[in-house]
Enzyme design. Structure first.
Site, PDB file in Angstrom:
ATOM      1  N   CYS A 107     -10.543   2.606   9.460  1.00 14.20           N
ATOM      2  CA  CYS A 107      -9.886   2.596   8.165  1.00 14.20           C
ATOM      3  C   CYS A 107      -9.066   1.317   7.979  1.00 14.20           C
ATOM      4  CB  CYS A 107      -8.958   3.804   8.101  1.00 14.20           C
ATOM      5  SG  CYS A 107      -8.716   4.396   6.455  1.00 14.20           S
TER       6      CYS A 107
ATOM      7  N   MET B 103      -4.184   3.821  -2.994  1.00 14.72           N
ATOM      8  CA  MET B 103      -5.618   3.768  -2.725  1.00 14.72           C
ATOM      9  C   MET B 103      -6.224   5.166  -2.761  1.00 14.72           C
ATOM     10  SD  MET B 103      -5.676   0.998   0.389  1.00 14.72           S
ATOM     11  CE  MET B 103      -3.959   1.105   0.907  1.00 14.72           C
TER      12      MET B 103
ATOM     13  N   CYS C 225      -7.860   9.814   8.661  1.00 12.79           N
ATOM     14  CA  CYS C 225      -7.335   8.814   7.740  1.00 12.79           C
ATOM     15  C   CYS C 225      -7.823   9.059   6.310  1.00 12.79           C
ATOM     16  CB  CYS C 225      -7.779   7.430   8.210  1.00 12.79           C
ATOM     17  SG  CYS C 225      -7.171   6.080   7.201  1.00 12.79           S
TER      18      CYS C 225
ATOM     19  N   GLY D 207       4.191   8.352   1.267  1.00  8.67           N
ATOM     20  CA  GLY D 207       4.979   8.717   2.439  1.00  8.67           C
ATOM     21  C   GLY D 207       6.233   7.868   2.573  1.00  8.67           C
ATOM     22  N   VAL D 208       7.067   8.228   3.533  1.00 11.62           N
ATOM     23  CA  VAL D 208       8.358   7.570   3.677  1.00 11.62           C
ATOM     24  C   VAL D 208       8.231   6.137   4.191  1.00 11.62           C
ATOM     25  CG1 VAL D 208       8.772   8.453   6.014  1.00 11.62           C
ATOM     26  CG2 VAL D 208      10.722   7.892   4.544  1.00 11.62           C
TER      27      VAL D 208
ATOM     28  N   GLY E 108       0.842  -1.187   0.000  1.00  7.62           N
ATOM     29  CA  GLY E 108       0.000   0.000   0.000  1.00  7.62           C
ATOM     30  C   GLY E 108       0.874   1.232   0.000  1.00  7.62           C
ATOM     31  N   MET E 109       0.980   1.904  -1.136  1.00 10.53           N
ATOM     32  CA  MET E 109       1.854   3.073  -1.294  1.00 10.53           C
ATOM     33  C   MET E 109       1.061   4.349  -1.041  1.00 10.53           C
ATOM     34  SD  MET E 109       4.766   1.685  -2.072  1.00 10.53           S
ATOM     35  CE  MET E 109       5.752   3.041  -2.688  1.00 10.53           C
TER      36      MET E 109
END
Length: 359
Positions: free
Chosen positions: A99, A35, A195, A13-14, A9-10
């Site tokens: 979430c 997403m 979220c 963020g880092v 799940g990209m």
């Protein structure tokens, strides 16, 4: 996809970016998935577009494919509507928990399996341990970042298909890895707020969906000392945003919310962070969601945590009349209905339930 295929799940963020790197380095066949969960309105700053560009840049550097999936209907129906309903009822919901349960470990997991993946992975700071063929959710090495509190409603059968690559890293180490491998987001700030929606002015944002009206603020002597913008906006134990102070014949101490009356649209405040009115000896949950399918013999003794990063306190859970009474070994400050009580056995996260009231 290959046998060791994992969909990450990209978020842009880092944490998720380094997770993808670590999995590729470990030999997994890695695919990224962004997403899209919130439908921005015209004129609204769309943070998801910025995040998608960041995720795309990272996947280019890592040389992995990136998919994009729209779960906005699921998010609205299963997360956001519940979020609004809880606020209207005067409770303080935690959207991150909803979430994780409904989107990241259901919609996302189902999508990943449908395209042939064996596993999903996220940038959560959490760990999984297999003991006697049972998968347990356990705390991450970096206890300051540990996110098991937010994952307590994910079930064992879902965790069996998950990988948490950051379980043995600190946040500082993750940023150093991102910088070393020249990821463009190595110094990107962590996301905050709701979220998938982000940081918002809660009064303005919630006011678009539910009715908010000004009401009275009373002190613990039932004296009227101010006005608020809507009782549902405030949480038990809250200090910020009250806009009261310098009241004649009152001590120069900060004010905290200790009670709300949603029917009358009133909030009640007291002074001092150690005021006895802010503390509870226990709480009630109408339901507890256990991660693993094992039988519990009540009364059951374990640790309880009522907010992220709060130090766990020993407690005893009793099952009475289809509800759960949780008695603390020592009183806890700021027990807020709508938030979650999460239970632990040392570093193992057992599950948790939504707080219906404090005792």
């Amino acid at each position: 996809m290959k046998k060791n295929s994992v969909v990450v799940g990209m978020s842009g963020g880092v944490d998720s970016s380094v997770s993808a790197y670590l999995l590729k380095k470990a030999g997994y066949n890695v695919t990224g998935l962004f997403m899209h969960n919130w439908q921005s309105e015209p004129g609204e700053v769309c943070s998801s577009e910025i995040d998608f560009k960041d995720a795309s840049s990272v996947c280019d550097v890592l040389d992995i494919p990136l998919h994009k999936a729209n779960f906005s209907d699921d998010y609205w129906n299963k997360v956001f509507k519940k979020f609004l309903e809880e606020h209207e009822a005067g409770r303080t919901p935690n959207p991150d928990i909803l979430c994780n349960r409904e989107i990241k470990f259901k919609s996302f997991l189902n999508y990943a399996i449908s395209i042939g993946a064996n596993y999903i992975a996220t940038g959560h700071y959490a760990n999984l341990k297999k003991i006697n063929d049972v998968t347990y959710l356990t705390r991450a090495k970096d206890l300051n970042k540990d996110q098991t509190y937010f994952l307590h409603e994910v079930k064992e059968n879902e965790l069996d298909k998950c990988i948490f690559p950051l379980h043995k890293y600190s946040k500082n180490e993750v940023r150093k890895i991102a910088k070393r491998i020249k990821l463009p987001i190595f110094n990107k700030k962590d996301s905050v707020g709701i979220c998938f929606i982000g940081e918002r002015n809660m009064k303005d944002f919630l006011g678009r969906f539910i009715n908010l009206s000004k009401g009275d603020i009373y002190d613990d002597k039932k004296q009227l000392i101010g006005q608020h913008n809507g009782a549902t906006l405030y949480t038990i134990g809250q200090r910020q945003g009250l806009k009261i102070g310098g009241i004649k014949n009152k001590k120069h101490l900060p004010w905290y919310v200790y009670k709300k009356d949603i029917t009358k649209n009133e909030i009640y405040v007291c002074q001092g962070s150690d005021n006895i009115l802010l503390y509870a000896k226990g709480l009630v949950c109408n339901k507890i969601s256990w991660i693993n399918n094992f039988s519990i013999n009540y009364p059951y003794t374990c640790d309880v945590q009522i907010r992220h990063q709060q130090k766990p306190v020993k407690c005893t859970i009793t099952n009475k009349n289809n509800s759960y009474i949780v008695d603390f070994e020592k009183k806890i400050k700021g027990v807020a209905p709508g938030q979650s009580a999460v239970f632990y056995d040392k570093n193992i996260c057992l599950g948790g339930g939504i707080i219906s009231k404090s005792l």
